[in-house]
Motif scaffolding. Structure first.
Motif, PDB file in Angstrom:
ATOM      1  N   GLY A  28      34.152  45.821  21.455  1.00  0.00           N
ATOM      2  CA  GLY A  28      32.300  44.909  21.914  1.00  0.00           C
ATOM      3  C   GLY A  28      31.435  45.674  20.431  1.00  0.00           C
ATOM      4  O   GLY A  28      30.630  44.215  20.457  1.00  0.00           O
ATOM      5  N   VAL A  29      31.815  45.996  19.669  1.00  0.00           N
ATOM      6  CA  VAL A  29      30.984  46.296  18.589  1.00  0.00           C
ATOM      7  C   VAL A  29      31.339  44.529  17.971  1.00  0.00           C
ATOM      8  O   VAL A  29      30.310  44.638  16.889  1.00  0.00           O
ATOM      9  N   LEU A  30      32.903  44.559  17.547  1.00  0.00           N
ATOM     10  CA  LEU A  30      32.690  43.400  17.380  1.00  0.00           C
ATOM     11  C   LEU A  30      32.184  42.218  17.378  1.00  0.00           C
ATOM     12  O   LEU A  30      31.504  41.317  16.405  1.00  0.00           O
ATOM     13  N   ILE A  31      32.039  41.777  18.303  1.00  0.00           N
ATOM     14  CA  ILE A  31      30.737  41.119  19.382  1.00  0.00           C
ATOM     15  C   ILE A  31      29.972  41.157  19.052  1.00  0.00           C
ATOM     16  O   ILE A  31      28.948  40.042  18.493  1.00  0.00           O
ATOM     17  N   ASP A  32      29.298  42.565  18.731  1.00  0.00           N
ATOM     18  CA  ASP A  32      27.510  42.583  18.673  1.00  0.00           C
ATOM     19  C   ASP A  32      27.238  41.754  17.872  1.00  0.00           C
ATOM     20  O   ASP A  32      26.056  41.574  17.254  1.00  0.00           O
ATOM     21  N   LYS A  33      28.169  42.205  16.738  1.00  0.00           N
ATOM     22  CA  LYS A  33      28.123  42.142  15.030  1.00  0.00           C
ATOM     23  C   LYS A  33      28.541  41.336  14.673  1.00  0.00           C
ATOM     24  O   LYS A  33      27.468  40.599  13.917  1.00  0.00           O
ATOM     25  N   THR A  34      29.106  40.226  15.601  1.00  0.00           N
ATOM     26  CA  THR A  34      29.439  39.020  15.052  1.00  0.00           C
ATOM     27  C   THR A  34      28.012  37.708  14.868  1.00  0.00           C
ATOM     28  O   THR A  34      27.094  38.010  16.148  1.00  0.00           O
ATOM     29  N   ASP A  35      27.905  37.326  14.000  1.00  0.00           N
ATOM     30  CA  ASP A  35      26.630  35.933  13.708  1.00  0.00           C
ATOM     31  C   ASP A  35      27.007  34.935  12.532  1.00  0.00           C
ATOM     32  O   ASP A  35      26.967  35.214  11.487  1.00  0.00           O
ATOM     33  N   THR A  36      27.886  34.118  12.882  1.00  0.00           N
ATOM     34  CA  THR A  36      28.398  32.746  12.871  1.00  0.00           C
ATOM     35  C   THR A  36      27.875  32.029  13.181  1.00  0.00           C
ATOM     36  O   THR A  36      26.832  31.180  13.559  1.00  0.00           O
ATOM     37  N   ARG A  37      28.309  30.598  11.518  1.00  0.00           N
ATOM     38  CA  ARG A  37      27.545  29.713  12.289  1.00  0.00           C
ATOM     39  C   ARG A  37      27.801  28.368  13.831  1.00  0.00           C
ATOM     40  O   ARG A  37      27.469  27.517  13.833  1.00  0.00           O
ATOM     41  N   PHE A  38      28.731  29.370  13.795  1.00  0.00           N
ATOM     42  CA  PHE A  38      29.828  28.875  15.141  1.00  0.00           C
ATOM     43  C   PHE A  38      29.027  29.802  17.180  1.00  0.00           C
ATOM     44  O   PHE A  38      29.238  29.776  17.768  1.00  0.00           O
ATOM     45  N   GLY A  39      28.115  31.114  16.608  1.00  0.00           N
ATOM     46  CA  GLY A  39      28.021  31.180  17.608  1.00  0.00           C
ATOM     47  C   GLY A  39      28.102  32.956  17.389  1.00  0.00           C
ATOM     48  O   GLY A  39      29.053  33.211  16.752  1.00  0.00           O
ATOM     49  N   LYS A  40      28.128  34.111  18.511  1.00  0.00           N
ATOM     50  CA  LYS A  40      28.414  34.615  18.977  1.00  0.00           C
ATOM     51  C   LYS A  40      29.777  34.816  19.701  1.00  0.00           C
ATOM     52  O   LYS A  40      30.996  35.369  18.939  1.00  0.00           O
ATOM     53  N   TYR A  41      30.037  34.200  20.543  1.00  0.00           N
ATOM     54  CA  TYR A  41      30.840  34.303  21.554  1.00  0.00           C
ATOM     55  C   TYR A  41      32.043  32.883  21.284  1.00  0.00           C
ATOM     56  O   TYR A  41      33.206  33.677  21.561  1.00  0.00           O
ATOM     57  N   ARG A  42      32.019  32.388  20.612  1.00  0.00           N
ATOM     58  CA  ARG A  42      32.886  31.082  20.704  1.00  0.00           C
ATOM     59  C   ARG A  42      34.209  31.407  19.675  1.00  0.00           C
ATOM     60  O   ARG A  42      34.605  31.466  19.895  1.00  0.00           O
ATOM     61  N   PRO A  43      33.905  32.016  19.295  1.00  0.00           N
ATOM     62  CA  PRO A  43      34.804  32.212  17.743  1.00  0.00           C
ATOM     63  C   PRO A  43      35.891  33.789  18.831  1.00  0.00           C
ATOM     64  O   PRO A  43      36.754  33.119  18.178  1.00  0.00           O
TER      65      PRO A  43
ATOM     66  N   GLY B 285      28.392  37.290  27.646  1.00  0.00           N
ATOM     67  CA  GLY B 285      28.082  35.983  27.519  1.00  0.00           C
ATOM     68  C   GLY B 285      27.506  35.570  28.506  1.00  0.00           C
ATOM     69  O   GLY B 285      26.048  34.462  28.226  1.00  0.00           O
ATOM     70  N   GLN B 286      27.428  36.180  29.568  1.00  0.00           N
ATOM     71  CA  GLN B 286      26.231  35.800  31.059  1.00  0.00           C
ATOM     72  C   GLN B 286      24.964  36.222  30.309  1.00  0.00           C
ATOM     73  O   GLN B 286      24.068  35.613  30.875  1.00  0.00           O
ATOM     74  N   THR B 287      25.211  37.340  29.445  1.00  0.00           N
ATOM     75  CA  THR B 287      23.422  37.037  29.066  1.00  0.00           C
ATOM     76  C   THR B 287      22.547  35.810  28.796  1.00  0.00           C
ATOM     77  O   THR B 287      21.598  36.130  28.714  1.00  0.00           O
ATOM     78  N   ALA B 288      23.570  35.219  27.808  1.00  0.00           N
ATOM     79  CA  ALA B 288      22.760  34.346  27.363  1.00  0.00           C
ATOM     80  C   ALA B 288      23.133  32.626  28.343  1.00  0.00           C
ATOM     81  O   ALA B 288      22.072  32.132  27.549  1.00  0.00           O
TER      82      ALA B 288
ATOM     83  N   VAL C  36      34.331  27.144  26.277  1.00  0.00           N
ATOM     84  CA  VAL C  36      33.849  26.940  25.311  1.00  0.00           C
ATOM     85  C   VAL C  36      32.882  26.189  25.327  1.00  0.00           C
ATOM     86  O   VAL C  36      32.060  26.049  24.438  1.00  0.00           O
ATOM     87  N   VAL C  37      33.071  24.659  26.075  1.00  0.00           N
ATOM     88  CA  VAL C  37      32.199  23.742  25.893  1.00  0.00           C
ATOM     89  C   VAL C  37      31.370  24.287  26.758  1.00  0.00           C
ATOM     90  O   VAL C  37      29.708  24.000  26.606  1.00  0.00           O
ATOM     91  N   GLY C  38      31.305  24.707  28.124  1.00  0.00           N
ATOM     92  CA  GLY C  38      30.177  25.676  28.282  1.00  0.00           C
ATOM     93  C   GLY C  38      29.261  26.615  27.739  1.00  0.00           C
ATOM     94  O   GLY C  38      27.976  26.312  28.785  1.00  0.00           O
ATOM     95  N   ILE C  39      30.210  27.080  27.037  1.00  0.00           N
ATOM     96  CA  ILE C  39      28.894  28.418  26.758  1.00  0.00           C
ATOM     97  C   ILE C  39      28.147  27.270  25.203  1.00  0.00           C
ATOM     98  O   ILE C  39      27.521  28.301  24.537  1.00  0.00           O
TER      99      ILE C  39
END
Length: 513
Positions: free
Chosen positions: A76-91, A143-146, A211-214
């Motif tokens: 969960g912390v990893l997801i919250d801290k993830t910030d890439t050019r491909f987004g937070k959730y897709r990677p 991802g549902q929050t987004a 991935v296409v959906g989000i």
């Protein structure tokens, strides 16, 4: 004077998703659930192909799920801290699917490495599997929050997910019991090879579609308070969230009991005992599963319809209430069941009653689907009271309690069967029915689940995020986003309780009307 829900909704500019985005992103849950289906047969692989003892395997599977629960917060912390050019959730979604697939390749090929390596490789494969599974599954919740924050639209995810889950769980049982088992002569090595390949391929396809959906929504402007106003979160802040967020505490525990029940219902050994031992025909499980697709979908749609009209909390509570009644009636019916009682060719009153009650039983597990969306509500609630966006951590708290609770499912099955003399091997479809076995079946399918449902229902008395509260949450977030700077956002979060939204002049915090 208090605003109505409709008035509050009209005051907020919602982030809405297109229907095709909801449909495609919901496939992520199906992508992970197909591994859950296959994983329920690992007990037969470990005892039949690897030669491990039943009681040992049942306990090990439980401990692995507990381990899964404790690594979830880190993910969960990893997801919250993830910030890439491909987004937070897709990677995270893609990486999780790849890791899970590799774990299955290792798991179902352990027997080729020699007996000395069986135990360490078996444990390693289970651990790797849980890491990958948790990474991808957490994205479903977070991802549902987004995706959308519209309270009328969020339950649509439950409808789509419910339909796909019904097709998956019922369809897989049909394929396994009516096609794969007869084709391979039981739970043999070739059976597991074909199962492994099918699961990996289907899951990967569904992951790509999700991935296409989000894709479009995996952007900072669609979650939290936006890139500039969302409060920074340090590791010590996570404890503050867990300690101070009452809805998170209550729902995560309540949902854990529901997850325990769902895990029991999916357990391959329990299904074999019900249809193969009690009713004397394991193939009936496939036929019943096919018949349950439509009722299961209708129940999911009914729960989502209640959620859209009355809120997710009301839908959750009503589902539990109906589930308790259905389970008790099913228990009475199973008490009088025997080999030949269930006849789907020459229908009788018993068969009709069983099909109806077995279908209504799905109300007991319907909250599992609702929780996926309710987690997004809790994430938004946290944003409204602290300004933080920690959907990943909140999603994994549910995974933590789910994992701990569901870890007891194989343990309970193992203990119950060991108590009646099945400590070395599980009952099969050829095992004769005895009073002790019938008692074990009723305990696992009715008595234990009913107790869990009652506890879950009592806990919901303390969950306050109903339809009105969520309208207030979204209204407050709307105000916080409109604030002129970060300090005013903090002031609104701290000084404007949800219950006071009607009475506070937010212009004093730098919000333009």
């Amino acid at each position: 004077m208090d605003k109505t829900v409709e008035q509050r909704t009209a005051d907020v500019t919602y982030n809405r998703a297109k229907l095709w985005q909801i449909i495609l992103f919901a496939m992520n849950n199906t992508s992970t659930n197909i591994y859950l289906v296959a994983f329920s047969f690992v007990t037969y692989f470990s005892t039949g192909v690897l030669g491990l003892a039943v009681l040992f395997v049942s306990q090990l599977m439980g401990y692995i799920r507990i381990f899964d629960g404790f690594i979830d917060p880190a993910i969960g912390v990893l997801i919250d801290k993830t910030d890439t050019r491909f987004g937070k959730y897709r990677p995270i979604l893609v990486l999780g699917n790849i890791i899970t697939a590799l774990s299955f390749v290792l798991l179902f090929n352990i027997h080729h490495f020699g007996s000395a390596m069986t135990m360490p490789l078996f444990i390693l494969a289970l651990i790797v599997h849980k890491i990958g599974y948790s990474m991808q599954q957490t994205v479903t919740k977070a991802g549902q929050t987004a995706l959308t924050n519209d309270p009328k639209q969020r339950p649509m995810f439950n409808v789509v997910d419910g339909i796909m889950s019904a097709i998956l769980f019922s369809g897989s049982q049909i394929v396994i019991s009516s096609f794969l088992v007869p084709k391979h002569g039981g739970f043999t090595e070739s059976f597991f090879t074909e199962l492994m390949i099918g699961v990996i391929v289907i899951s990967a396809i569904l992951a790509v579609l999700s991935v296409v959906g989000i894709w479009q929504k995996d952007n900072k402007k669609f979650f939290g308070l936006g890139e500039e106003k969302t409060q920074k979160t340090s590791l010590k802040d996570y404890w503050k969230v867990i300690k101070g967020n009452r809805p998170l505490q209550v729902l995560s525990i309540s949902a854990a009991f529901v997850k325990f029940i769902a895990q029991l219902f999916l357990d391959s050994v329990v299904i074999v005992m019900l249809f193969g031992v009690l009713f004397g025909n394991y193939a009936l499980s496939g036929a019943i599963s096919g018949m349950m697709i439509i009722p299961n979908i209708l129940i999911i749609v009914a729960a989502a319809s209640i959620a859209r009209k009355k809120g997710l909390r009301r839908a959750y509570v009503v589902s539990l209430q109906i589930g308790i009644v259905a389970m008790l009636l099913l228990g009475v019916l199973l008490h009088f069941g025997d080999s030949g009682s269930l006849d789907l060719v020459n229908w009788n009153l018993y068969s009709l009653a069983f099909v109806v009650l077995y279908a209504l039983r799905y109300f007991a597990t319907a909250p599992s689907s609702l929780v996926l969306t309710m987690g997004a509500d809790i994430s938004d609630y946290e944003t409204s009271v602290s300004g933080r966006y920690v959907s990943g951590m909140i999603g994994t708290i549910f995974s933590l309690t789910d994992s701990i609770a569901s870890s007891f499912a194989p343990m309970v099955v193992g203990f119950v069967l060991a108590g009646i003399g099945f400590a070395k091997e599980y009952p099969t479809a050829e095992t004769p029915l005895t009073p002790a076995l019938k008692g074990a079946i009723i305990a696992l399918l009715v008595l234990i689940p009913t107790v869990m449902l009652v506890i879950s229902l009592v806990l919901m008395k303390f969950y306050q995020l109903d339809q009105v509260a969520m309208a207030q949450v979204q209204e407050k977030i709307h105000v916080m986003k409109a604030a002129k700077d970060e300090e005013r956002v903090k002031a609104i979060a701290k000084n404007v309780p949800l219950s006071d939204m009607d009475y506070v002049d937010v212009t004093q915090y730098g919000v333009e009307e």
